[in-house]
Design an enzyme around this catalytic site. Structure first.
Site, PDB file in Angstrom:
ATOM      1  N   LYS A  37     -44.177  10.815 -10.486  1.00 44.21           N
ATOM      2  CA  LYS A  37     -42.860  11.008 -10.757  1.00 44.21           C
ATOM      3  C   LYS A  37     -42.126  11.344  -9.858  1.00 44.21           C
ATOM      4  CE  LYS A  37     -44.052  15.470 -12.762  1.00 44.21           C
ATOM      5  NZ  LYS A  37     -44.402  16.042 -13.979  1.00 44.21           N
ATOM      6  N   ARG A 133     -42.857  20.738 -25.687  1.00 42.03           N
ATOM      7  CA  ARG A 133     -41.942  19.605 -25.031  1.00 42.03           C
ATOM      8  C   ARG A 133     -42.475  18.363 -25.501  1.00 42.03           C
ATOM      9  NH1 ARG A 133     -41.945  19.116 -18.500  1.00 42.03           N
ATOM     10  NH2 ARG A 133     -43.770  17.771 -18.927  1.00 42.03           N
ATOM     11  N   TYR A 258     -22.391  30.501   9.225  1.00 38.66           N
ATOM     12  CA  TYR A 258     -21.403  30.964   8.485  1.00 38.66           C
ATOM     13  C   TYR A 258     -21.900  32.407   7.932  1.00 38.66           C
ATOM     14  CZ  TYR A 258     -19.815  26.266   7.803  1.00 38.66           C
ATOM     15  OH  TYR A 258     -19.583  24.754   8.037  1.00 38.66           O
ATOM     16  N   MET A 306     -25.477  22.877   6.155  1.00 43.48           N
ATOM     17  CA  MET A 306     -25.429  21.442   5.511  1.00 43.48           C
ATOM     18  C   MET A 306     -26.407  20.741   6.284  1.00 43.48           C
ATOM     19  SD  MET A 306     -23.154  18.329   3.946  1.00 43.48           S
ATOM     20  CE  MET A 306     -22.174  19.456   2.834  1.00 43.48           C
TER      21      MET A 306
HETATM   22  C1  LIG Z   1     -45.849  16.546 -13.778  1.00 41.10           C
HETATM   23  C2  LIG Z   1     -46.771  16.499 -14.723  1.00 41.10           C
HETATM   24  C3  LIG Z   1     -48.108  16.601 -14.278  1.00 41.10           C
HETATM   25  C4  LIG Z   1     -48.688  16.982 -12.980  1.00 41.10           C
HETATM   26  O1  LIG Z   1     -48.356  18.220 -12.617  1.00 41.10           O
HETATM   27  P1  LIG Z   1     -49.003  18.976 -11.383  1.00 41.10           P
HETATM   28  O2  LIG Z   1     -48.784  20.319 -11.650  1.00 41.10           O
HETATM   29  O3  LIG Z   1     -47.950  18.582 -10.222  1.00 41.10           O
HETATM   30  O4  LIG Z   1     -50.662  18.518 -11.068  1.00 41.10           O
HETATM   31  C5  LIG Z   1     -49.047  16.279 -15.403  1.00 41.10           C
HETATM   32  N1  LIG Z   1     -48.773  16.129 -16.556  1.00 41.10           N
HETATM   33  C6  LIG Z   1     -47.747  16.007 -17.087  1.00 41.10           C
HETATM   34  C7  LIG Z   1     -47.337  15.581 -18.302  1.00 41.10           C
HETATM   35  C8  LIG Z   1     -46.426  16.061 -15.862  1.00 41.10           C
HETATM   36  O5  LIG Z   1     -45.329  16.182 -16.842  1.00 41.10           O
END
Ligand SMILES: *Cc1c(COP(=O)(O)O)cnc(C)c1O
Length: 361
Positions: A37, A133, A258, A306
């Site tokens: 992801k 969640r 800055y 930036m």
């Molecule tokens: C992002 C995520 C992971 C991976 O987590 P890491 O700490 O990066 O290994 C695993 N399971 C779910 C449900 C996640 O959202």
């Protein structure tokens, strides 16, 4: 005419990715769902997916249908697994494309059951063992299993849950493993192909379960350990780099950047062509941070802007415009930088912007 090279780039080391995947497999003794992801944590969704597609993994973990679609369009064979609850408007596509959702609520279960009435949808059951969640709470599991047993549109192929404090609270996490294992043990008809998964990177590294056969590491695949004691065994995949554009000799008392941070001594100041517009955190301004130039640490001077930062190269005997700087990578951990930026490595990696060209080797 030849195109000029980018001012800021990320070198992505494929062999390091494979090293970390091997470690995840060996250390857990389980199959691995590689979590890709967030554009593979900023490493490039499609490139990383292509690399992992050769690895015979059961799933690639993605955040949403947009990421899953990218994989399908690129001809990636490994099944996308959608981490987390789905929106109603996403489910038709998920069903049609054969991506694997996790069922987080009765509403989701009923909807997928309808969508799968002609051809059952393979899905996992999500349990809420502490993350809050989405997923079924312990007291809802019986009813969920009861409904699933009558849901001919759903083929249950796995069960999972998620760890909120595996890198912070071992007492809670051990209890969570016990709760998860006992919930899983009450699910009838589990066979060898049934996927049971709980661990993220920290869970995989530091905990054991009686029931799991699949782990979901993200961060550790990219070579960063959420638990420092395992860092040595991993190889960082990304190195963020830039170049010196010019060097200024500035007198004591002169300001830089800055806000005019005042120099405490005569300073040789190098300008690098990268800033928060590339994802180098602005919150590092004023912190004791260095970049590596010719293998020497050079302290950041003044605020991150930036497109440019200024670093102190007074102590460097040889350095000139065009020299490379490592902002983080194998020699300077992003997890050390993230502490100074008061954030986490996950955030820094995913916030490296598209302006930073990714080079794969
Ligand atoms: C992002 C995520 C992971 C991976 O987590 P890491 O700490 O990066 O290994 C695993 N399971 C779910 C449900 C996640 O959202």
């Amino acid at each position: 005419m030849t195109e000029s090279p980018p001012r800021a780039w990320a070198e992505i080391d494929r062999s390091a990715l494979h090293h970390n995947l091997q470690l995840a497999r060996r250390h857990s003794g389980e199959e691995v769902m590689a979590v890709i992801k967030g554009g593979a944590y900023g490493h490039g969704l499609v490139e990383i997916a292509k690399e992992l597609d050769k690895q015979n993994l059961p799933f690639l973990g993605v955040a949403n249908t947009g990421e899953a679609r990218c994989l399908s369009k690129e001809g990636i064979k490994t099944r996308p697994y959608i981490l987390g609850a789905t929106l109603q408007s996403e489910r038709e596509e998920i069903a049609a494309c054969g991506w694997t959702p996790c069922l987080c609520s009765f509403e989701e279960m009923e909807h997928f059951n309808l969508l799968g009435k002609d051809s059952p949808i393979e899905a996992h059951l999500a349990l809420d063992t502490g993350m809050g969640r989405g997923g079924f709470l312990p007291h809802q599991l019986g009813e969920a299993l009861e409904k699933l047993s009558k849901a001919s549109g759903i083929k249950l192929t796995g069960v999972g849950s998620h760890l909120p404090v595996a890198d912070e609270d071992p007492v809670f996490t051990r209890k969570q493993f016990e709760l998860f294992d006992s919930m899983v043990e009450s699910i009838p008809g589990r066979n060898e192909k049934f996927h049971i998964h709980l661990s993220n990177s920290a869970g995989l590294l530091d905990y054991q379960s009686r029931t799991t056969n699949l782990a979901r590491p993200g961060l550790l695949l990219y070579g960063i350990s959420p638990l420092p004691k395992y860092q040595k065994a991993l190889k960082p995949v990304m190195a963020l780099k830039s170049r010196i554009s010019m060097i200024n000799h500035l007198p004591k008392g002169h300001g830089v950047s800055y806000g005019r941070t005042i120099l405490k001594r005569d300073t040789k100041a190098a300008i690098l062509g990268l800033g928060y517009g590339d994802g180098y955190p602005r919150s590092l301004s004023g912190k004791e941070v260095s970049v590596l130039i010719n293998n020497s640490p050079c302290p950041l001077l003044g605020r991150v802007t930036m497109d440019q930062i200024i670093v102190d190269v007074t102590e460097l005997e040889i350095c000139c415009p065009g020299d490379e700087a490592e902002l983080f990578g194998p020699n300077l951990l992003v997890s050390d930088l993230s502490k100074k930026a008061e954030t986490i490595p996950w955030e820094i990696l995913t916030q490296i912007t598209p302006r930073v060209t990714r080079f794969y080797r």
